[in-house]
Design a protein around this motif. Structure first.
Motif, PDB file in Angstrom:
ATOM      1  N   GLY A   1      20.483  64.438  71.995  1.00 19.95           N
ATOM      2  CA  GLY A   1      19.741  65.663  72.274  1.00 19.95           C
ATOM      3  C   GLY A   1      19.528  65.890  73.757  1.00 19.95           C
ATOM      4  N   PHE A   2      19.318  64.812  74.497  1.00 17.62           N
ATOM      5  CA  PHE A   2      19.159  64.892  75.950  1.00 17.62           C
ATOM      6  C   PHE A   2      20.398  65.489  76.605  1.00 17.62           C
ATOM      7  N   PHE A   3      21.579  64.997  76.226  1.00 16.58           N
ATOM      8  CA  PHE A   3      22.813  65.519  76.821  1.00 16.58           C
ATOM      9  C   PHE A   3      23.094  66.963  76.385  1.00 16.58           C
ATOM     10  N   ARG A   4      22.710  67.326  75.159  1.00 12.12           N
ATOM     11  CA  ARG A   4      22.868  68.716  74.738  1.00 12.12           C
ATOM     12  C   ARG A   4      21.991  69.646  75.576  1.00 12.12           C
ATOM     13  N   SER A   5      20.765  69.213  75.863  1.00 10.22           N
ATOM     14  CA  SER A   5      19.871  70.036  76.678  1.00 10.22           C
ATOM     15  C   SER A   5      20.429  70.234  78.078  1.00 10.22           C
ATOM     16  N   LEU A   6      20.941  69.157  78.673  1.00 12.12           N
ATOM     17  CA  LEU A   6      21.561  69.288  79.987  1.00 12.12           C
ATOM     18  C   LEU A   6      22.780  70.204  79.920  1.00 12.12           C
ATOM     19  N   GLY A   7      23.553  70.089  78.831  1.00  6.57           N
ATOM     20  CA  GLY A   7      24.719  70.950  78.671  1.00  6.57           C
ATOM     21  C   GLY A   7      24.347  72.416  78.604  1.00  6.57           C
ATOM     22  N   GLY A   8      23.272  72.734  77.879  1.00  9.65           N
ATOM     23  CA  GLY A   8      22.826  74.116  77.804  1.00  9.65           C
ATOM     24  C   GLY A   8      22.422  74.667  79.153  1.00  9.65           C
ATOM     25  N   ALA A   9      21.658  73.880  79.925  1.00 14.34           N
ATOM     26  CA  ALA A   9      21.248  74.321  81.260  1.00 14.34           C
ATOM     27  C   ALA A   9      22.460  74.497  82.172  1.00 14.34           C
TER      28      ALA A   9
ATOM     29  N   ALA B   1      29.262  67.861  71.026  1.00 14.04           N
ATOM     30  CA  ALA B   1      28.048  68.681  70.992  1.00 14.04           C
ATOM     31  C   ALA B   1      27.704  69.214  72.378  1.00 14.04           C
ATOM     32  N   THR B   2      27.879  68.384  73.406  1.00  9.12           N
ATOM     33  CA  THR B   2      27.571  68.816  74.771  1.00  9.12           C
ATOM     34  C   THR B   2      28.532  69.905  75.235  1.00  9.12           C
ATOM     35  N   LEU B   3      29.832  69.718  74.979  1.00  3.98           N
ATOM     36  CA  LEU B   3      30.817  70.723  75.378  1.00  3.98           C
ATOM     37  C   LEU B   3      30.569  72.055  74.666  1.00  3.98           C
ATOM     38  N   VAL B   4      30.292  72.004  73.364  1.00  3.52           N
ATOM     39  CA  VAL B   4      30.054  73.232  72.611  1.00  3.52           C
ATOM     40  C   VAL B   4      28.782  73.924  73.100  1.00  3.52           C
ATOM     41  N   THR B   5      27.757  73.145  73.426  1.00  2.93           N
ATOM     42  CA  THR B   5      26.523  73.735  73.941  1.00  2.93           C
ATOM     43  C   THR B   5      26.757  74.420  75.276  1.00  2.93           C
ATOM     44  N   ILE B   6      27.535  73.789  76.149  1.00  3.32           N
ATOM     45  CA  ILE B   6      27.888  74.429  77.420  1.00  3.32           C
ATOM     46  C   ILE B   6      28.570  75.771  77.174  1.00  3.32           C
ATOM     47  N   ALA B   7      29.536  75.773  76.258  1.00  4.40           N
ATOM     48  CA  ALA B   7      30.312  76.981  75.988  1.00  4.40           C
ATOM     49  C   ALA B   7      29.448  78.097  75.417  1.00  4.40           C
TER      50      ALA B   7
END
Length: 531
Positions: free
Chosen positions: A412-420, A285-291
């Protein structure tokens, strides 16, 4: 070993942990809460010019948006842990009240600093609203049925996120920017009433010790990361302040492990981090959010500059991504409920999103048509919609019921960091590749100032050079996003698949009334059997 056969579907009474009338009240309240928090993440943007004209302080204007992201991200893990300790309704009540207090304070603000403080309070509340909706539904619905509701919640989130900017513009233009915040008050009060009418009260069954030191370290590290990303994307990545913030974030992150290992009730349990399903699902989820965040952050600007679209048309060109996301969320969630499987949809979703990102890179290089780029956003959104419900169902099904809140909020915390992080990296790529030909003398610090007006003042040859640099920057961003998504595709193939029970977490008669944390019924979280 073959994947486990899905368990037979249970009755509606067994799959839902509340009587139908109470369940529907809670569902309506949670959807309203989710819509409010999603709207306020981006509804303020169109009102910023009016706010700046009233208060001035242009140098502080970006903090109206940034502080909301910072406080909401940092507060997210605490809500999950506290809701595991004290029940969902008390924490939902606190989150809603904080959100409404921040909204009222923002609407009444008489200076930019007061507005920023109000947005900070609002963000602390919003950090709980977003994650507690998922956590609460995991209490009320069986693992197998959660997919359908995750799809519904995702569709509401998508609609609210899309509606935020135009709604904010209409309110600011025809009423006042202050009503962007005031409108939350009656809606939030209605949501809170519905939740109190349906959810049982939280019951503190044992003595708990809150991991205060862990929370302080997490909040400090998160603040350092987000401020470093914000400063770096708007200035120089090698400036002393960015380097200092990055070093501080690394040191605090290294200190967190020993602190959590010694804590009696850690905010992020190390045993949960060692759960392979949770770890892989969160990593994907974090990698996909970053992308995805990186790929889409500057696409409207590119469509305006290179495609000649108006701001309104560039926004419309992004609609296919939302359409694909919403349709596949609804389909994917129902498919999980129908089949009892989640991995096949998650793997397919990552694969489709990865191919779409590489297709965007190829299109931006060979045929940079705004219509083709917009059309390619549909499969990107569709891939995300297939992926996200499956990931949430997977890690909620794999952890003990008393850890669901912590598992959901930490993911959710790591996804938010990934998006930023994804947005910041995309901004850095754009600054490096397109920053040398800016009309204001060149330099990455001028990236925020270029637009259609500045471009039209250049000679045709200079315009062509600037647009060529923007084109190459977007090709690089799309390709880099595709590589990150490909890493997620390789990782998700390792995700174990477990059986999804169709029985809600309701051990004894009316257990939610007497113990909202409950215990898992037999077979609710069986061991994994196959990757």
């Amino acid at each position: 070993m073959s994947a486990p056969a899905p368990l037979p579907a249970a009755s509606e009474d067994a799959a839902i942990a509340l009587p139908p009338d109470k369940f529907h009240r809670v569902l309506a309240g949670l959807l309203l809460v989710l819509a409010l928090s999603s709207l306020d993440a981006n509804i303020v943007g169109p009102a910023l010019p009016l706010i700046s004209s009233e208060f001035g302080a242009l140098d502080s204007l970006t903090w109206v948006l940034t502080i909301f992201l910072l406080t909401s991200t940092a507060a997210t893990p605490l809500y999950g842990k506290l809701s595991d300790m004290y029940g969902r309704r008390p924490l939902l009540t606190i989150a809603v009240l904080l959100f409404l207090a921040g909204s009222a304070f923002s609407g009444l603000a008489q200076s930019m600093n007061q507005l920023i403080l109000g947005r900070a309070i609002q963000g602390v509340g919003a950090g709980g609203l977003m994650t507690l909706t998922q956590i609460t539904m995991s209490d009320l619905v069986s693992p197998r049925r959660r997919g359908s509701y995750q799809g519904l919640f995702g569709a509401v989130f998508t609609i609210a996120s899309l509606a935020g900017p135009p709604l904010g513009g209409v309110i600011a233009e025809f009423w006042s920017w202050r009503w962007i915040f005031y409108v939350n008050l009656p809606l939030g009060a209605a949501a809170l009433t519905l939740l109190w009418m349906g959810l049982p009260p939280g019951v503190r069954t044992t003595s708990h010790r809150i991991d205060v030191l862990g929370f302080v370290v997490i909040m400090a590290a998160t603040s350092c990361v987000l401020m470093a990303l914000n400063q770096g994307s708007h200035g120089s990545w090698t400036s002393p302040i960015v380097i200092s913030l990055a070093v501080a974030a690394v040191v605090l992150a290294l200190l967190l492990g020993p602190i959590e290992a010694r804590a009696k009730e850690p905010l992020i349990p190390l045993a949960m981090v060692g759960n392979s399903v949770w770890l892989i699902a969160t990593g994907v989820a974090t990698l996909v959010t970053i992308a995805v965040f990186g790929a889409l952050a500057f696409m409207p600007l590119y469509l305006q500059l290179a495609g000649g679209l108006s701001p309104t048309a560039s926004g419309i060109a992004m609609v296919p991504s939302a359409a694909g996301l919403m349709l596949s969320l609804l389909y994917g969630g129902r498919a999980i409920t129908r089949t009892g499987r989640y991995k096949v949809f998650a793997v397919t979703g990552v694969g489709v999103a990865t191919l779409a990102l590489f297709a965007l890179a190829l299109a931006a290089y060979a045929l940079p048509s705004p219509y083709l780029l917009g059309a390619l956003l549909f499969p990107l959104g569709a891939g995300l919609g297939l992926l996200m419900p499956g990931l949430t169902v997977a890690y909620q099904n794999a952890v003990a019921h008393e850890d669901i809140g912590t598992a959901t909020s930490t993911a959710g915390f790591f996804r938010s960091l990934g998006g930023a992080f994804g947005i910041a990296v995309a901004g850095a790529i754009l600054a490096m590749q397109a920053g040398g030909l800016l009309p204001a003398g060149g330099g990455a610090q001028d990236m925020d100032n270029i637009g259609l007006g500045q471009l039209s003042q250049l000679s045709p040859s200079a315009q062509a050079m600037v647009l060529a640099d923007y084109q190459w920057a977007m090709v690089t961003i799309f390709a880099a996003a595709g590589v990150v998504a490909a890493l997620a595709f390789a990782l998700i193939r390792l995700l174990p698949e477990q059986e999804l029970s169709d029985v809600a977490n309701r051990p004894a008669s009316n257990a939610l009334e007497s113990n909202p944390l409950g215990s898992d019924p037999p077979g609710a979280n069986p061991p994994g059997t196959k990757s």
